[in-house]
Design a protein around this motif. Sequence first.
Motif, short mmCIF file in Angstrom:
data_model
loop_
_atom_site.label_atom_id
_atom_site.label_comp_id
_atom_site.label_asym_id
_atom_site.label_seq_id
_atom_site.Cartn_x
_atom_site.Cartn_y
_atom_site.Cartn_z
N CYS A 1 42.99 -69.68 10.20
CA CYS A 1 43.69 -68.70 11.02
C CYS A 1 42.99 -67.38 10.74
CB CYS A 1 45.18 -68.61 10.68
SG CYS A 1 46.03 -67.46 11.77
N PRO A 2 41.80 -67.22 11.30
CA PRO A 2 40.94 -66.11 10.89
C PRO A 2 41.58 -64.75 11.10
CG PRO A 2 39.73 -67.73 12.16
CD PRO A 2 41.18 -68.08 12.28
N ASN A 3 41.14 -63.83 10.29
CA ASN A 3 41.56 -62.44 10.38
C ASN A 3 40.31 -61.59 10.13
OD1 ASN A 3 42.80 -59.98 10.36
ND2 ASN A 3 44.30 -60.49 8.80
N MET A 4 39.58 -61.30 11.17
CA MET A 4 38.31 -60.59 11.21
C MET A 4 37.11 -61.52 11.35
SD MET A 4 38.26 -57.43 11.59
CE MET A 4 36.60 -56.98 11.13
N ALA A 5 37.26 -62.80 11.08
CA ALA A 5 36.09 -63.68 11.20
C ALA A 5 36.57 -65.13 11.22
CB ALA A 5 35.14 -63.45 10.04
N THR A 6 35.68 -66.07 10.96
CA THR A 6 36.05 -67.47 10.85
C THR A 6 35.70 -67.95 9.46
OG1 THR A 6 35.78 -69.66 11.80
CG2 THR A 6 33.85 -68.28 11.74
N ASP B 1 46.68 -70.56 8.02
CA ASP B 1 46.19 -70.09 6.72
C ASP B 1 44.86 -69.37 6.87
OD1 ASP B 1 47.87 -70.70 4.40
OD2 ASP B 1 47.74 -72.76 5.11
N THR B 2 44.81 -68.11 6.42
CA THR B 2 43.58 -67.33 6.46
C THR B 2 42.81 -67.51 5.16
OG1 THR B 2 44.51 -65.67 7.95
CG2 THR B 2 42.63 -64.99 6.61
N SER B 3 41.56 -67.90 5.27
CA SER B 3 40.73 -68.19 4.10
C SER B 3 40.40 -66.94 3.31
CB SER B 3 39.43 -68.86 4.56
OG SER B 3 38.49 -68.90 3.52
N THR B 4 40.11 -67.15 2.04
CA THR B 4 39.61 -66.09 1.16
C THR B 4 38.14 -65.78 1.41
OG1 THR B 4 39.12 -67.80 -0.48
CG2 THR B 4 41.23 -66.65 -0.69
N ASN B 5 37.46 -66.61 2.18
CA ASN B 5 36.00 -66.53 2.29
C ASN B 5 35.47 -66.29 3.70
OD1 ASN B 5 36.68 -68.09 -0.22
ND2 ASN B 5 34.46 -68.01 -0.47
N ASP B 6 36.34 -66.08 4.65
CA ASP B 6 35.92 -65.94 6.04
C ASP B 6 34.81 -64.91 6.22
OD1 ASP B 6 37.93 -67.68 6.63
OD2 ASP B 6 39.22 -66.26 7.65
N ALA B 7 33.80 -65.26 6.98
CA ALA B 7 32.73 -64.31 7.28
C ALA B 7 31.99 -64.75 8.53
CB ALA B 7 31.76 -64.20 6.11
N CYS B 8 31.58 -63.78 9.32
CA CYS B 8 30.74 -64.04 10.48
C CYS B 8 29.62 -63.01 10.49
CB CYS B 8 31.56 -63.94 11.77
SG CYS B 8 30.60 -64.24 13.27
N THR B 9 28.40 -63.46 10.57
CA THR B 9 27.23 -62.59 10.47
C THR B 9 26.40 -62.68 11.74
OG1 THR B 9 27.17 -62.99 8.09
CG2 THR B 9 25.21 -62.04 9.08
N LEU B 10 25.95 -61.52 12.23
CA LEU B 10 25.12 -61.45 13.43
C LEU B 10 23.83 -60.71 13.10
CD1 LEU B 10 24.58 -61.71 16.48
CD2 LEU B 10 26.00 -59.66 16.81
N ILE B 11 22.71 -61.36 13.38
CA ILE B 11 21.38 -60.82 13.11
C ILE B 11 20.68 -60.54 14.43
CG2 ILE B 11 19.12 -61.34 12.09
CD1 ILE B 11 20.78 -63.55 10.44
N ALA B 12 20.10 -59.35 14.55
CA ALA B 12 19.25 -59.03 15.71
C ALA B 12 17.87 -58.65 15.16
CB ALA B 12 19.84 -57.88 16.51
N THR B 13 16.88 -59.48 15.42
CA THR B 13 15.58 -59.30 14.78
C THR B 13 14.80 -58.10 15.31
OG1 THR B 13 14.35 -60.70 16.34
CG2 THR B 13 15.40 -61.80 14.45
#
Length: 402
Positions: A185-190, A226-238
Amino acid sequence: MAVGEASFPSMPSIGGVRLGTAAAGIKKPGRRDLVVIEIPESASVAATFTRNAFCAAPVHVAKAHLSQQSARYLLINTGNANAGTGAAGLRDAERCCAALGELAGVEPETVLPFSTGVIGEPLPVERIVAGLEPALAALAEDQWAAAAEGILTTDTRTKGATRQVELSGGTVTLNGISKGSGMICPNMATMLGFVACDAAVDAETLTEWLQEAVKVSFNAITVDSDTSTNDACTLIATGRGPAVQTAEDEQRFRTALTTLLTELAQAIIRDAEGATKFVTIDVEQATSVEEAREVAFTVAHSPLVKTALYASDANWGRILAAVGRAPVEALDVDKIGIDLGDVRLVENGGRADSYTEEAGSRVMAQEEIVIRIQLGRGDAVATVWTSDLSHDYVSINADYRS
């Protein structure tokens, strides 16, 4: 168990983004559980992270590093969350970054760590460090599928998506992978998501666009509230491809980014722990998007609704009750309409005159179900995706640490 058929897409290479994996034996021997992603020096990097107060050590470290220097490497391990580990966990995350930095010839602050797995266990630093050399040796631009496999935990299949979009200066490619099946149940990311593109976008703008796209994708899914302790989403623009220059460029790029993240988010729900149903909850005629989301998530989180979905039981009163207890002021129940697929369930404060148990049961038996709720009080809308709640979900999580 997963809903629907899926295959990992063929992903074009994105110049300068290389991925490598290794079997470090972090939790189980012989499976990929360590991933390194190399980022070109020219890249802009944006990220969103969990808002769980007990956020994991790698979340703290990744946020700190990202604020100091431009990232050059992402370091991802599965099998251990390095969460609930206090000061020792922070030191362990930093040690892993330092080890990768030394091997790769970069500063430790240019390494962003990510972890997923069991909470509360010390990070096996020695195993991770031992796996770094083989992961670096495996670095290549065509290893997206291997990386997608290397970030899995209870997932039953890899999750990937790719897009190409025409901008005024040429074609931009976006590739993304994600993982997650439970504690969703993400909160800012997955749980974990990694996306790269070859567009030229500055980091500040990239962060803004990522946050907006996450709101309607990864932050619109729930498996178990349940929102994980580790949620993160990263975006890269080369920055090695065309720049996003015009208003039309921006619209096209942001649409491609949002649809890619939505595909990855929906893939998580389709592969939710024990899932047999993929459920879309559309809320319409709300006074605000926030209000529409509150109603949608109240229905999506209801164990009674979710177990009825699993049983294909047309117990529509559970949906009605969930809508009624949503934290919304002064709901006029006489104005509320509820549809289950093409079947009208509720209108004028009660069961629709046209409703039949046979029609309701027909829709509930489907693998993909849409619940549509009209509140009759405004023009705002929101959509949430969720799964049912099965015996297998209980079994998977009861046996998770064994």
